[in-house]
Design a protein around this motif. Structure first.
Motif, short mmCIF file in Angstrom:
data_model
loop_
_atom_site.label_atom_id
_atom_site.label_comp_id
_atom_site.label_asym_id
_atom_site.label_seq_id
_atom_site.Cartn_x
_atom_site.Cartn_y
_atom_site.Cartn_z
N LYS A 244 0.85 -1.20 0.00
CA LYS A 244 0.00 0.00 0.00
C LYS A 244 0.88 1.25 0.00
O LYS A 244 1.90 1.31 0.69
CB LYS A 244 -0.90 0.02 1.23
N ASN A 245 0.47 2.25 -0.78
CA ASN A 245 1.20 3.51 -0.85
C ASN A 245 2.63 3.26 -1.30
O ASN A 245 2.97 2.21 -1.82
CB ASN A 245 1.17 4.24 0.50
N ASP A 246 3.49 4.22 -1.09
CA ASP A 246 4.88 4.08 -1.48
C ASP A 246 5.81 4.04 -0.28
O ASP A 246 7.03 4.04 -0.43
CB ASP A 246 5.31 5.24 -2.39
N PHE A 247 5.23 4.03 0.93
CA PHE A 247 6.07 4.06 2.12
C PHE A 247 5.32 3.48 3.31
O PHE A 247 4.10 3.27 3.27
CB PHE A 247 6.51 5.50 2.43
N ILE A 248 6.07 3.22 4.38
CA ILE A 248 5.50 2.75 5.65
C ILE A 248 5.81 3.80 6.71
O ILE A 248 6.96 4.24 6.84
CB ILE A 248 6.10 1.39 6.05
N ASN A 249 4.80 4.17 7.45
CA ASN A 249 4.96 5.20 8.48
C ASN A 249 4.44 4.66 9.81
O ASN A 249 3.26 4.33 9.93
CB ASN A 249 4.19 6.46 8.07
N LEU A 250 5.32 4.54 10.80
CA LEU A 250 4.91 4.04 12.12
C LEU A 250 4.48 5.16 13.05
O LEU A 250 3.75 4.93 14.01
CB LEU A 250 6.06 3.27 12.77
N SER A 251 4.97 6.38 12.79
CA SER A 251 4.66 7.52 13.65
C SER A 251 4.94 8.80 12.89
O SER A 251 5.87 8.86 12.08
CB SER A 251 5.52 7.48 14.93
N ASN A 252 4.15 9.83 13.15
CA ASN A 252 4.38 11.12 12.50
C ASN A 252 5.67 11.78 12.99
O ASN A 252 6.16 12.72 12.37
CB ASN A 252 3.20 12.06 12.75
N GLU A 253 6.20 11.30 14.11
CA GLU A 253 7.42 11.86 14.67
C GLU A 253 8.66 11.07 14.27
O GLU A 253 9.75 11.29 14.79
CB GLU A 253 7.31 11.93 16.20
N MET A 254 8.48 10.13 13.33
CA MET A 254 9.60 9.36 12.78
C MET A 254 9.57 9.48 11.26
O MET A 254 8.49 9.61 10.67
CB MET A 254 9.48 7.87 13.15
N PRO A 255 10.72 9.45 10.60
CA PRO A 255 10.71 9.45 9.13
C PRO A 255 10.05 8.17 8.61
O PRO A 255 10.23 7.10 9.19
CB PRO A 255 12.19 9.49 8.75
N PRO A 256 9.29 8.26 7.54
CA PRO A 256 8.74 7.04 6.94
C PRO A 256 9.83 6.25 6.19
O PRO A 256 10.90 6.80 5.89
CB PRO A 256 7.70 7.57 5.96
N TRP A 257 9.55 4.99 5.92
CA TRP A 257 10.42 4.17 5.08
C TRP A 257 9.82 4.12 3.68
O TRP A 257 8.68 3.65 3.51
CB TRP A 257 10.52 2.74 5.61
#
Length: 459
Positions: free
Chosen positions: A173-186
């Motif tokens: 899904k999407n082009d990235f994985i985001n665990l938290s808004n305070e961390m950079p996505p992968w």
């Protein structure tokens, strides 16, 4: 009375097992030296080929002062070429048997100092938990990389369940994985199990991450990491039983001897050379122990450094070809070595910026010394570390790739000039340096965590 005497003679004995690579051996070695400084016996187990390199790189003084026992087990492979192709598969087969034999031998030789705790690299822990249970030793996980990476690995089952990843580790899904808004996505090509374009390699590494996730979740009550809470609080908060104990140092602000477990001999002549340079003037260039660059790319770096008109210290692991008289032209303001004592280099007042591959050890060392970065990630977690450096912490700049797949001399020279002129990046770097030092000072978060862990080991 006899029982009381026996209990007084007993002391905890830690067995430490890193993954056989420079970036894994060094931080665990630093942690083990700190543990040994607390009166706890430590045996450090390298693969045989790494063990030989560590011993060869150590000075005689370090060997005499070494406070931990160094030993080794075979990895089941004969050549470096074999290791490039099948190291993980071979370790999976050989570690349980070889580690069991080693622990049995150690326990048999000294019943008062049996192995009471095994600290295992998170990469290997899935193949070690059965050994520690059989030997009745507590299993502790050690994460040599960022908290963010182990947080992502621990989320793998949920990410697959939610359809964000497929069973081979590809982003769905999407082009990235985001665990938290305070961390950079992968981004999809920045996940820590993307080791190459070879899908077989990716599947092996992703399976290794899944095994590690299961072992950390099911078998460990302690997960130690070379980070500090204030640096990665969002990632730390996602991880149960998490214990940040970094930054881990081996020199300058550590009481331990200087040896860090390097597998390459350090050329200390660069330190006296740095003494002769102006404060904040030197460009330090090092791409770690694994990155391989083409001759064309090396030429672009050489040209950029020459055109920068600044002094530079460049770590080149093999002989640099004297193309077009480059070495002769820059001899008065350049120092080139095959390996450097990096902590001491980065802490030197003459260093003005760090051109780095953004491995986690280099990232922690650079930010702990307040040095701004020019980022040159090569593979694995290095791209996400770059995102931290440039986007979250704002202590560095990216070096972008051109249409030929190279970081051009123009791009490198331009970013060097930008970095030296950017006072906000320098100010942010100094703030992180202060934060890092506080974490390992009295009442600091990492020092408190370490002391709590030591108290646990001694009970």
């Amino acid at each position: 009375m006899e029982h009381q005497l026996a209990s007084q003679e007993w002391r905890p004995h830690v067995l430490a097992v890193p993954f056989p690579a420079q970036g894994h051996v060094m931080p665990l070695m630093k942690l083990c030296r700190k543990i040994a400084d607390q009166g706890i016996k430590v045996t450090f187990v390298n693969a045989e080929h790494i063990h030989a390199k560590v011993l060869a790189a150590m000075s005689d003084e370090d060997k005499n002062q070494h406070c931990i026992e160094l030993t080794s087990i075979p990895d089941g492979l004969q050549t470096e070429e074999d290791r490039k192709k099948g190291l993980i598969e071979s370790l999976r087969r050989t570690i349980p048997r070889n580690l069991t034999r080693l622990i049995e031998k150690i326990n048999c030789e000294n019943s008062d100092e049996k192995i009471s705790c095994v600290i295992a690299d998170t990469t290997l822990i899935g193949w070690i938990h059965d050994v520690s249970q059989k030997m009745e030793a507590e299993l502790v996980a050690f994460q040599p990389g960022a908290a963010a990476d182990i947080a992502l690995i621990l989320q793998i089952p949920k990410l697959i369940q939610d359809g964000n990843l497929d069973t081979n580790g590809f982003v769905m899904k999407n082009d990235f994985i985001n665990l938290s808004n305070e961390m950079p996505p992968w981004r999809r090509n920045e996940l820590p199990w993307i080791v190459s374009s070879d899908l077989k390699d990716q599947k092996i590494v992703f399976e290794c991450c899944q095994i590690a996730q299961q072992a950390v979740h099911q078998y460990t009550k302690w997960l130690l990491c070379n980070t500090f809470y204030e640096l990665e609080s969002s990632a730390c908060n996602l991880i149960p039983n998490f214990c940040p104990v970094g930054p881990l140092f081996c020199s300058k602000i550590s009481k331990s001897p200087a040896s860090s477990g390097s597998i390459l001999a350090e050329d200390t002549t660069c330190l006296s050379w740095l003494d002769k340079q102006k404060i904040g003037s030197v460009i330090y260039v090092s791409f770690g122990s694994l990155a391989i660059l083409s001759q064309d790319q090396l030429n672009e770096i050489a040209l950029a450094l020459e055109l920068s008109d600044r002094p530079f210290l460049w770590v080149v692991r093999s002989n640099l070809a004297n193309k077009n008289g480059f070495l002769a032209r820059v001899a008065e303001r350049a120092k080139i070595v095959e390996w450097a004592p990096q902590e001491q280099v980065l802490s030197h007042s003459s260093i003005g910026c760090f051109v780095s591959h953004c491995g986690w050890n280099s990232t922690m060392e650079g930010l702990s010394m307040g040095v701004p970065f020019l980022c040159w990630p090569y593979f694995l977690d290095q791209f996400h570390n770059q995102n931290y450096i440039c986007d979250m912490w704002k202590i560095g700049l990216r070096l972008n790739i051109d249409e030929n797949g190279l970081r051009s001399s123009h791009e490198i020279k331009r970013k060097i000039e930008m970095l030296f002129a950017d006072n906000s990046i320098k100010a942010n770097a100094l703030k992180l340096k202060d934060m890092a030092r506080k974490s390992v000072s009295e009442s600091g978060s990492s020092l408190q965590n370490f002391e709590t862990f030591i108290d646990h080991l001694k009970k």
